[in-house]
Each structure stands twice: as C-alpha cells, then as structure tokens.
Scaffold this active site. Structure first.
Site, PDB file in Angstrom:
ATOM      1  N   ASP A  56       0.833  -1.210   0.000  1.00  0.00           N
ATOM      2  CA  ASP A  56       0.000   0.000   0.000  1.00  0.00           C
ATOM      3  C   ASP A  56       0.866   1.257   0.000  1.00  0.00           C
ATOM      4  OD1 ASP A  56      -2.621  -1.557   1.268  1.00  0.00           O
ATOM      5  OD2 ASP A  56      -0.705  -2.154   2.125  1.00  0.00           O
ATOM      6  N   GLU A  86       1.018  -5.859  -5.135  1.00  0.00           N
ATOM      7  CA  GLU A  86       0.607  -4.994  -6.248  1.00  0.00           C
ATOM      8  C   GLU A  86       1.754  -4.136  -6.783  1.00  0.00           C
ATOM      9  OE1 GLU A  86      -3.140  -2.956  -5.854  1.00  0.00           O
ATOM     10  OE2 GLU A  86      -2.424  -1.231  -6.989  1.00  0.00           O
TER      11      GLU A  86
END
Lengths: 395, 186
Positions: free
Chosen positions: A25, A290
């Site tokens: 994140d 990610e």
C-alpha cells in the site's frame, strides 16, 4: 497541536494510506505522491499510519517525526484521531478503501455544504485488478450518508480504467540501464552480493510463503549452470528455512549460502529506485502484491506473480484474469508454460512448478521478447497519474 | 440502514434526499477480500437512472416503505402484475424489477414483496433464496464433485447462472437472488 503550515495551500492533494502488508500500500501511494509532485507540480501531503514500515522503502524517513518532507512530498504521521491540523485542498484520496479520519470527513462535508467554498474531490483509489468488472466500476460516484459524493478510482489495464502507475521517463532509464551489463554488476557489488558473473542466471525473490519456492530452490541447486537467488529478509525465507544453516533472524544482508549450483544471497533492503534497478538487473523476478508486481512488468523481464491470497482462492480468479490479458499475443505453447508456472507457484504445487519451470527455459527467448513489448501495451497510452489528474479536472 | 453488501434488487434507498429503487446489484471482491458493490438505481420520483459504487461495508439508508406479500400473476408488457391474498392486483414496471425479472416465471409460487411509495407499487423483492430448474448446461467435463469448477447454466425463464460442474440438465438448484449466485443443488 502542531500546525501543518506546509499544506495550507488550496491546491494541494492529501493521500491517506494505512499500511496493511508492509510495502504494498505504501509502495503504491509513495510512488504516486512522488510522481504527482515531480511531473504535475501538485503539492502532496501523504498521511501514513505506519512510518516504521514506510522507512524500509524510504530509509531516510525519521519514524519519530510527525511531519517531514522528501522529494517534495510532505509526509505526515497519521494518528487516529489526527493530532495535526488538517486543511483540505483540492483532492482527498483514501488509498485502498482506508477509512478517513472523522475530522477529514467532517471538513469535506462542511465545505460541501457551503456554496461559497470549493469542496475537495474525494476519491477512493482501489486495488489493481485485471478483471473485466473493473471497466464498469471505474469512475463511478458513491453518494455518502453525509451528502458528499466520493468517486471510485480503479487502476487497470484497459482504456476504460484508471491506468497503471508509471513515471514518464521510466522506460528510457530502464533501457539505458539494461544496455550495459556493467550496470547490473555494479549494483550487485553495491548491494554486497559477491560472486555473480555477467552470464550467471540471477533471480530475485520477493514472495509470500510457499512450498513452490522450496521446490524451485532444490531444482536450481542441481542446475548445470550457476543460479543466484536474491532474497530479502522477510516472508520468502520462511519457505526455505531448511536450506539455511542458521535461524532467519540471525541472517545478515550480504550473507550468501552456496548449495550446489545455487547461491542464496540475503538482500539488503533498498529504496524504490534501487528495487526497480534490481528488477531490471535480474533474469527473472518473483514478485508479490501490487507494487512490485507492476514494477516487474515495467522491468521487461519474465516474472512470477505471487498474488495476495484471498478467501476461497479468489486470488486465483484475479491471477487468471491477468494471465489472460498478459498472454493475449503469446504463442500458445509459451502462454501455457508461463501461466502454468504462475498457477503452480500460487497453488504451492511443487511438482507442477518444477516441471513447468523446466519448460520455461526452452521458451525463454520469446518470453523475453514478449516481456519487452508488454509494458507499452499495458500502459495503454496513459499512466495512472495522467488519467487521475484528468479525472479530477473533469469531475 | 443496511450495508451495501446487504442491498438487493427491489430495495429502495435514499440518496441525496431522493428515493432510488435498486434494479441491479453486482458484488465483486477487491484486494484483501474487501467487497465492492455496484448498484444500478432508478430514481422513483424523476424516472432517471444512475450507477454507483460502494464499499461492501458502506451504510446505505434503505427506506422502509409499505410492503405487501404477493405472488406473481402475469406479464402485461411492460408491467408485471402481482396479486395479494385478497386478490388485489398491482402493476410494477418491468424496468423497476431489474435483475429480479430474471427469476420471474409463469406459475411461480415464491412469495414476493411488492413495495409501495406514495401508494404506487414501485418494486418487487424476491425471497433471498429461490429454486429453479436447469434447462440447459454442458455435461460435466471433468467429473468434478468439489464444486469449485464452474460452468454456465440456463434456468427456467431463460436466465443464466454459473453453477458447479456437477449440475446437470433437469436438476433443481437454489440461487441467491441478491447476488445471482448458485448456492446448492436441491
């Protein structure tokens, strides 16, 4: 209460990030914040609830300072409730559906209900997915109980999505780096990694725990040519504890263990630019989450994506969606091999991952050519920051 | 208040001071299992439509309107006609049924709830679980019995549901009308 004087401009953006998985994140939001400052000259305040995790990818960050600035980005310790005065600017982004502090929501509402003031655009920046439904959800409004509209912003691979984070000059920098093998050897030396020759196979490993990694290490051990696996201290090592002569907590960056043809190198932590260069320098990258997943694509090298595990194996649906678009222009044999390696790794299927890895070697050249072409296709004309700025201007 | 995750076609929610009937819901999973719910909405007063997206846990103001238990009677294009226990008939626009229309079939006995706004029937909620017969699906390819391999199936009425690979033509299956998901073979 200290006053946040540097964010009192009307045109700044605030990005809020809660750190859940160490570097994912914060990795995404930090890259976005830097890019918006560097390429769009937008003043950015990045509010982060866990400066310790952040400091692993930004080593100069002082985890005891409530407010500091790097690369033009104002970084704030986000305590809940906020103990720093908040003044909203043009945009408020809640990254990955994190819950904004009540003061922030209250201020957005207050500004919204005063017609003589300009309320900030409120966005939820969501996770990246290659699934079809993202096209239909990107950019939709979400009317909140306080009467304010929040917008859902979905990164993605198609033209109908919010795009992918990629700095303007990244591919040029990468190409320049990869054009000269001296760059990678200098990097390995700088990282304290010894005994790597230019022609050796070098694989970076940044995964979650999986037996598939153990199986691959055993395979690499018996390789006819040298293989170097570069692994930072973290979750990947839990899977190969049996190959190590000491406990994981006793490992020191730069340490190496030779097991047959395989040399395991313990990588020091590095900042994001260093991580990019590491991915550019390896022959194959195993990445997770990610942020590193995307950077592996931008590295133009073959890779395995170890996707964040979800309930009911839903992560495999997300993996399949990516495989489908990544393999769209690949010859069937290569596509099958690459996708089977990825599936087997994510399913922890030791036999399958070994078998398909061996096939992978035979299709390495076309796979490499595909990896070079892919970033241009994936970027789809515009990166996330460009589309985001445009979205805000139009909303 | 209901969470976005609990909202289903036929509910009426209050947004920006106006009542909106929910025509369609699509729930998908974002990262770390967080749900994303996309709603197709029709403004009850203005007859205009919109689509909105919510986090699964977002609270939405579902308005409690007058409801009556009814059964489906017949279709008189573009109105679906429902009947209560006293044989009163209520017309509901096909458009307002949204995805629920997929499960409306002649002779169905499922007890539905017709919702009224200012005396007008505006939407219909189906039972959460309904049973329908599979009229077409491909034969099982792999003999899978785990329920993880899925395939499309056409149900009575023409709708399509993704079912477990072991489901055959003629099977009766239970479907969750909130999500359109196959639950089990009955």
């Amino acid at each position: 209460m200290p006053t946040n004087s540097s964010c009192l401009t009307q045109h700044h953006w605030d990005i809020f990030c809660t750190v859940v998985d160490n570097y994912g994140d914060i990795g995404v939001t930090w890259r976005l914040a830097k890019q918006l400052v560097a390429e769009y000259n937008i003043p950015i305040n990045l509010w982060v609830d866990d400066l310790l995790s952040f400091s692993h990818i930004l080593p100069k960050l002082d985890i005891n300072k409530a407010q500091q600035s790097f690369f033009g980005v104002n970084i704030f310790q986000w305590n809940n409730p906020l103990d720093i005065e908040f003044k909203s600017g043009e945009v408020v982004i809640e990254a990955f559906a994190c819950e904004l502090p009540s003061q922030v929501k209250g201020q957005i509402e207050q500004l919204h209900h005063h017609s003589d003031t300009h309320a900030p655009t409120w966005l939820n920046l969501e996770y990246l997915s290659a699934e079809d439904w993202v096209d239909g959800c990107h950019g939709l409004p979400s009317s909140q109980p306080n009467g304010v509209t929040k917008w859902f912003y979905f990164p993605g691979f198609s033209a109908k999505t919010g795009g992918l984070i990629c700095e303007r000059d990244l591919f040029n920098q990468r190409d320049e780096w990869q054009a000269d093998p001296k760059h990678k050897l200098a990097l390995f030396k700088q990282l304290g990694l010894q005994g790597i020759n230019a022609q050796d196979t070098v694989i970076s490993v940044f995964s979650y725990e999986t037996e598939a990694l153990t199986a691959l290490c055993h395979l690499w051990q018996a390789s006819p040519t040298p293989v170097h696996a570069l692994i930072p201290k973290g979750r990947s090592l839990n899977s190969i504890q049996s190959l190590l002569p000491c406990a994981i907590e006793d490992l020191i960056p730069g340490q190496q263990f030779i097991i047959g043809s395989l040399t395991l190198h313990i990588l020091p932590m590095t900042d994001q630019n260093g991580f990019d260069r590491l991915l550019w320098s390896c022959d194959f990258n195993i990445v997770r989450g990610e942020d590193s997943f995307l950077r592996a694509q931008w590295a133009a090298k073959p890779f395995i994506w170890h996707i964040y595990p979800q309930e009911d194996d839903y992560h495999l649906v997300k993996l399949q969606a990516f495989i489908q678009i990544y393999c769209d222009n690949l010859a069937p044999e290569i596509a099958t091999t690459w996708s089977e390696v990825n599936l087997a790794f994510n399913q922890g299927n030791t036999n399958a991952v070994v078998m398909h890895w061996q096939h992978l070697l035979s299709v390495n050249l076309p796979l490499m050519q595909h990896a070079i072409k892919w970033p241009i296709n994936a970027l789809n004309d515009a990166d996330l920051a460009s589309r985001l700025v445009q979205f805000v201007n139009n909303s | 208040m209901k969470t976005a995750h609990e909202i289903r076609p036929g509910n009426v929610i209050m947004l920006d001071g106006s009542p909106w009937v929910v025509q369609k819901t699509e729930t998908t999973r974002s990262g770390r299992n967080a749900a994303i719910v996309k709603l197709k909405l029709k403004n009850v007063l203005l007859d205009s439509g919109t689509e909105q997206t919510f986090k699964g846990e977002d609270k939405l103001d579902d308005i409690i309107l007058e409801r009556l238990d009814c059964t489906y009677s017949y279709f008189a294009d573009p109105m679906y006609v429902f009947m209560d226990s006293e044989y009163n008939q209520y017309d509901v626009e096909a458009d307002n049924l949204g995805d629920a229309a997929t499960y409306i079939i002649d002779g169905m006995e499922d007890m539905c709830q017709v919702t009224f706004y200012e005396g007008k029937a505006i939407s219909v909620e189906l039972p959460v679980h309904i049973v329908r017969e599979v009229i077409y699906t491909e034969p099982s390819a792999r003999g899978d019995t785990s329920g993880k391999v899925m395939k499309p199936a056409t149900i009575t009425g023409g709708g399509t549901v993704t079912v477990a690979d072991f489901v055959k033509v003629g099977d009766k299956i239970e479907i969750d009308t909130r999500t359109g998901e196959f639950k089990k073979r009955v």
